[in-house]
Design an enzyme around this catalytic site. Structure first.
Site, short mmCIF file in Angstrom:
data_model
loop_
_atom_site.label_atom_id
_atom_site.label_comp_id
_atom_site.label_asym_id
_atom_site.label_seq_id
_atom_site.Cartn_x
_atom_site.Cartn_y
_atom_site.Cartn_z
N LYS A 71 -8.84 -0.84 0.23
CA LYS A 71 -9.03 -0.10 1.47
C LYS A 71 -7.77 -0.21 2.31
O LYS A 71 -7.32 -1.31 2.63
CB LYS A 71 -10.23 -0.65 2.26
CG LYS A 71 -10.42 0.06 3.61
CD LYS A 71 -11.65 -0.44 4.34
CE LYS A 71 -11.74 0.16 5.74
NZ LYS A 71 -12.96 -0.28 6.47
N LYS A 119 -8.68 -5.28 1.46
CA LYS A 119 -8.36 -4.44 2.61
C LYS A 119 -7.06 -4.91 3.23
O LYS A 119 -6.85 -6.11 3.40
CB LYS A 119 -9.50 -4.49 3.62
CG LYS A 119 -9.28 -3.64 4.87
CD LYS A 119 -10.50 -3.69 5.77
CE LYS A 119 -10.24 -3.01 7.11
NZ LYS A 119 -11.42 -3.04 8.01
N ASP A 174 -16.70 -6.17 6.43
CA ASP A 174 -15.23 -6.23 6.42
C ASP A 174 -14.84 -7.56 7.07
O ASP A 174 -14.90 -7.69 8.30
CB ASP A 174 -14.62 -5.06 7.20
CG ASP A 174 -14.78 -3.72 6.48
OD1 ASP A 174 -15.83 -3.52 5.83
OD2 ASP A 174 -13.87 -2.88 6.59
#
Length: 216
Positions: free
Chosen positions: A182, A153, A89
């Site tokens: 996400k 994300k 991430d």
């Protein structure tokens, strides 16, 4: 709906301990969450604890500010994967985006995605949407899609607010199936979780995973 498979069971506090990570991994294994998301320092431990489990190991890169140099981020990615990370991430360079240095931004995103994919792993690019205009979100997301990021994300949860239903829906429309979305930051109830999934999120980053599934 079974929320377990959507959840990245997350603990990224700067003061988290070995005991905290052990508990996180035990909970993730028991409830079959999609992944744990832990600080880079604890990737190796998490990988050992979850060695015989389908729960994936995620960690963060360039976190939470995003303005580390690209070579530094690449070294973070390589080290994390070598120690057992399945998913990265990574925060894009928000400063470069705000400065209009799109060549730098593109190289930053491309380099992180390439380094991750060369190791056969997945990467979620954190846009930190709470700090961006909609035009900046679209510009950054398009670069991520062009370079074949696995996930868009929304947020780190540390800067500029968390996910919103509107943003998740917007990112889903932009992605058009080319990447997953996400939602992360501020997801604390089952109602929140269901709303984000309905809006198009395929993964939820949260430190409230047990609460979302009614285990506490």
């Amino acid at each position: 709906m079974n929320l377990n498979s959507y959840i990245d069971h997350t603990l990224l506090r700067p003061d988290c301990t070995t005991d905290d990570i052990e508990q996180l991994c035990t909970e993730a294994k028991e409830h079959q969450f999609a992944a744990v998301c832990v600080p880079p320092f604890f990737v190796k431990l998490a990988a050992e604890l979850l060695e015989d489990s389908p729960v994936r190991i995620a960690t963060v890169v360039g976190f939470p500010m995003g303005y580390a140099s690209t070579p530094a981020k690449i070294e973070e990615i390589k080290r994390a994967i070598d120690e057992g990370a399945d998913e990265i991430d990574a925060v894009l360079n928000i400063c470069a985006l705000k400065a209009g240095n799109i060549n730098y931004l593109t190289n930053d995103i491309d380099s992180m995605i390439t380094a991750t994919h060369l190791k056969g792993k997945q990467i979620k690019i954190i846009l930190e949407t709470g700090l961006l205009t909609m035009e900046e979100v679209e510009q950054a997301a398009q670069i991520c899609l062009d370079k074949e990021a696995d996930f868009l994300k929304t947020s780190t949860g540390f800067n500029g607010g968390g996910a919103t239903l509107e943003m998740v829906s917007f990112l889903g429309r932009l992605a058009g199936g080319k990447a997953k979305v996400k939602a992360s930051g501020g997801i604390r109830t089952r109602e929140d979780a269901l709303g984000f999934i309905e809006a198009g999120a395929q993964r939820l980053g949260t430190s409230s995973g047990l609460k979302l599934i009614g285990a506490v």
